[in-house]
Motif scaffolding. Structure first.
Motif, PDB file in Angstrom:
ATOM      1  N   GLY A  49      13.603  25.284  -2.230  1.00  0.00           N
ATOM      2  CA  GLY A  49      12.028  24.548  -2.178  1.00  0.00           C
ATOM      3  C   GLY A  49      13.258  23.687  -1.143  1.00  0.00           C
ATOM      4  O   GLY A  49      12.465  22.918  -0.337  1.00  0.00           O
ATOM      5  N   THR A  50      13.773  22.733  -1.855  1.00  0.00           N
ATOM      6  CA  THR A  50      14.786  21.695  -0.710  1.00  0.00           C
ATOM      7  C   THR A  50      15.454  22.082   0.299  1.00  0.00           C
ATOM      8  O   THR A  50      15.179  21.578   1.387  1.00  0.00           O
ATOM      9  CB  THR A  50      16.040  21.483  -2.401  1.00  0.00           C
ATOM     10  OG1 THR A  50      15.778  20.553  -3.248  1.00  0.00           O
ATOM     11  CG2 THR A  50      16.863  20.358  -1.274  1.00  0.00           C
ATOM     12  N   HIS A 107       7.737  15.393  -1.972  1.00  0.00           N
ATOM     13  CA  HIS A 107       8.887  16.072  -2.662  1.00  0.00           C
ATOM     14  C   HIS A 107      10.075  15.064  -2.415  1.00  0.00           C
ATOM     15  O   HIS A 107      10.682  14.540  -0.967  1.00  0.00           O
ATOM     16  CB  HIS A 107       8.876  17.472  -2.931  1.00  0.00           C
ATOM     17  CG  HIS A 107      10.293  17.887  -4.039  1.00  0.00           C
ATOM     18  ND1 HIS A 107      11.478  18.130  -3.534  1.00  0.00           N
ATOM     19  CD2 HIS A 107      10.572  18.048  -4.979  1.00  0.00           C
ATOM     20  CE1 HIS A 107      12.600  18.368  -4.089  1.00  0.00           C
ATOM     21  NE2 HIS A 107      11.773  18.412  -5.492  1.00  0.00           N
ATOM     22  N   HIS A 156      10.886  31.646  -7.148  1.00  0.00           N
ATOM     23  CA  HIS A 156      11.296  31.362  -8.558  1.00  0.00           C
ATOM     24  C   HIS A 156      11.219  29.926  -9.289  1.00  0.00           C
ATOM     25  O   HIS A 156      11.188  29.335 -10.458  1.00  0.00           O
ATOM     26  CB  HIS A 156      12.855  30.435  -8.024  1.00  0.00           C
ATOM     27  CG  HIS A 156      13.747  29.495  -7.867  1.00  0.00           C
ATOM     28  ND1 HIS A 156      14.701  29.525  -6.957  1.00  0.00           N
ATOM     29  CD2 HIS A 156      12.355  28.334  -7.464  1.00  0.00           C
ATOM     30  CE1 HIS A 156      14.503  28.443  -6.928  1.00  0.00           C
ATOM     31  NE2 HIS A 156      13.359  27.085  -6.801  1.00  0.00           N
ATOM     32  N   LYS A 157       9.825  29.830  -8.360  1.00  0.00           N
ATOM     33  CA  LYS A 157       8.102  28.522  -9.337  1.00  0.00           C
ATOM     34  C   LYS A 157       7.005  30.084 -10.208  1.00  0.00           C
ATOM     35  O   LYS A 157       8.007  30.533 -10.516  1.00  0.00           O
ATOM     36  CB  LYS A 157       8.316  27.678  -8.441  1.00  0.00           C
ATOM     37  CG  LYS A 157       9.366  27.324  -7.961  1.00  0.00           C
ATOM     38  CD  LYS A 157       8.738  26.081  -7.641  1.00  0.00           C
ATOM     39  CE  LYS A 157       9.976  24.132  -7.593  1.00  0.00           C
ATOM     40  NZ  LYS A 157       9.165  23.468  -6.585  1.00  0.00           N
ATOM     41  N   ASP A 215       4.307  22.064   2.662  1.00  0.00           N
ATOM     42  CA  ASP A 215       4.890  22.690   1.465  1.00  0.00           C
ATOM     43  C   ASP A 215       4.623  23.115   0.624  1.00  0.00           C
ATOM     44  O   ASP A 215       3.847  22.536  -0.658  1.00  0.00           O
ATOM     45  CB  ASP A 215       5.940  21.768   1.349  1.00  0.00           C
ATOM     46  CG  ASP A 215       6.522  21.144   0.004  1.00  0.00           C
ATOM     47  OD1 ASP A 215       7.093  22.151  -0.852  1.00  0.00           O
ATOM     48  OD2 ASP A 215       7.446  20.460  -0.892  1.00  0.00           O
TER      49      ASP A 215
HETATM   50  C1  LIG Z   1       9.647  22.397  -6.389  1.00  0.00           C
HETATM   51  C2  LIG Z   1       9.499  21.578  -4.852  1.00  0.00           C
HETATM   52  C3  LIG Z   1      10.356  21.561  -4.517  1.00  0.00           C
HETATM   53  C4  LIG Z   1      11.828  21.567  -4.546  1.00  0.00           C
HETATM   54  O1  LIG Z   1      11.934  22.393  -5.074  1.00  0.00           O
HETATM   55  P1  LIG Z   1      13.105  23.821  -5.103  1.00  0.00           P
HETATM   56  O2  LIG Z   1      13.798  24.532  -5.013  1.00  0.00           O
HETATM   57  O3  LIG Z   1      13.514  22.277  -6.847  1.00  0.00           O
HETATM   58  O4  LIG Z   1      14.667  22.859  -4.446  1.00  0.00           O
HETATM   59  C5  LIG Z   1       9.988  20.804  -3.156  1.00  0.00           C
HETATM   60  N1  LIG Z   1       8.535  21.098  -3.245  1.00  0.00           N
HETATM   61  C6  LIG Z   1       7.261  21.140  -3.795  1.00  0.00           C
HETATM   62  C7  LIG Z   1       6.309  20.526  -3.231  1.00  0.00           C
HETATM   63  C8  LIG Z   1       7.817  21.280  -5.205  1.00  0.00           C
HETATM   64  O5  LIG Z   1       6.903  22.014  -6.058  1.00  0.00           O
END
Ligand SMILES: *Cc1c(COP(=O)(O)O)cnc(C)c1O
Length: 403
Positions: free
Chosen positions: A91-92, A122, A231-232, A195
């Protein structure tokens, strides 16, 4: 580095002993992570294709076509038929790419450009602002813990290059009013990024299960890109984050031409070069394997655990759930005890939640598929024991913690 190599057997033994220090999803004590154990099926596929590199897609045309299909399937979840994008490290990186793309759309030669984000955004947006020398304006939240639209409106200026909305916030899983943000973005011709790193693989299935889920995606014309991470809650192996653009026009000014690749000239708008093809193939396989029904069943179980947790939390004196959860993310606090101390005591008992230093401070639990009902029972048992031992805070401490 030592001179002589060490035999396999010894190395494996050593690894085993070092990894004894890692936590384990199966213990149920990782209650504050947005990641989980990937499906066994995905792990098997992932490890079979470690050599595939999407930094040089001309060599791996099959893998590359699977990436386009993954992007199109995720775009389809988000109501776009023209989606393009990439699977990246997470996500980053997806958010960094989005902000870079937004900046390239705008009059980015100025050095005082700004991005407007909710205060619940985030940390990756702080990183984006730092890397691209942008000012970051953090807007307050309303009583529902989503961004205050009036505050966003007031923050807009000729220097604004992007507005960010969140569909599934990191601390509480809340969803901003994306329709209102989209209207603002269209009125002022500003790039809107959503996001949905965590929420992207939850919200569409909650809707399918009959939950009331507001439209938060490309349905709204102002939304130019969305972050959604396999990956979440996509249950994919790390690394797998997704950046999805509404269509190719959005990415237009952000491509770099890479002429020297072994597979031939390609252009890319990613930050990294070499990229995991195994992640793409594994993600493709999981999405095909589970389908909407499979994901819905998983989300349903997570929500049942979440709802059980909320019910049981009522019985613990001095602890308050911040708001009715929108998804399988729950924030709680206390106006009776020092929240930092609760976190410390929980850690002493092996629990790993997230602590957010906000007002009020939040302890966050995420009910991922590895969290079962008996883990929740164990947790509540420990939490109750801890709160019974803690000394209530004074009136002034209470005030300092809750303002
Ligand atoms: C987890 C998350 C991120 C970051 O994702 P990574 O995979 O840890 O880099 C960004 N924004 C939100 C809303 C998230 O939940």
């Amino acid at each position: 580095m030592q001179e002589d190599g060490i035999c396999e057997e010894k190395i494996l033994k050593k690894i085993n002993s070092i990894l004894g220090n890692d936590m384990d999803y199966a213990s149920g004590k990782i209650l504050g992570s947005m990641c989980t154990k990937p499906l066994q099926f995905a792990n098997k596929i992932y490890s079979a294709y470690l050599d595939k590199n999407l930094g040089d897609p001309g060599l791996w045309l099959g893998t590359w076509s699977m990436e386009r299909e993954v992007i199109s399937m995720m775009g389809n979840l988000l109501h776009s038929n023209e989606a393009v994008g990439y699977l990246v490290t997470g996500g980053t990186e997806a958010n960094l790419i989005a902000i870079r793309t937004a900046r390239n759309h705008s009059n980015y030669f100025k050095n005082d450009n700004e991005i407007i984000v909710p205060s619940s955004a985030h940390a990756s947006f702080d990183k984006a602002a730092d890397l691209m020398r942008l000012n970051i304006i953090k807007c307050p939240l309303n009583e529902e813990y989503s961004v205050d639209i009036e505050a966003v409106k007031e923050a807009i200026s000729p220097r604004t290059i992007a507005i960010v909305g969140i569909a599934g916030s990191t601390s509480l899983g809340t969803v901003d009013d994306i329709k209102a943000l989209s209207d603002l973005a269209i009125d002022h011709n500003i790039y809107l990024h959503v996001d949905s790193a965590f929420g992207g693989f939850v919200l569409p299935f909650l809707r399918q299960l009959g939950y009331n889920v507001p439209d938060y995606d490309f349905i709204h014309e102002g939304v130019r890109s969305i972050t959604i991470d396999p990956h979440k809650m996509g249950l994919g192996p790390i690394p797998a984050g997704g950046i999805i653009f509404r269509n190719t026009d959005v990415v237009g000014k952000s491509y770099f031409e890479i002429p020297y690749l072994a597979g031939g000239h390609f252009r890319q708008a990613t930050i990294v070069g070499t990229r995991s093809g195994a992640s793409v193939i594994a993600t493709w396989a999981i999405i095909k394997y589970l389908g909407r029904k499979g994901y819905s069943a998983i989300v349903k179980k997570c929500m049942q655990t979440t709802e059980y947790f909320i019910e049981q939390m009522e019985y613990i004196d001095g602890i308050e759930v911040i708001r009715k959860p929108v998804m399988n993310v729950v924030g709680f606090t206390s106006n009776k005890f020092n929240v930092r101390k609760i976190d410390k005591e929980l850690r002493r008992k092996g629990w790993a939640l997230g602590y957010f230093n906000t007002k009020p401070p939040i302890l966050r639990a995420v009910f991922m598929p590895h969290i079962k009902k008996n883990h929740v029972d164990n947790f509540l048992h420990d939490l109750e024991k801890i709160t019974k031992k803690l000394v209530p805070i004074s009136a002034s401490e209470k005030l300092a913690q809750s303002i």
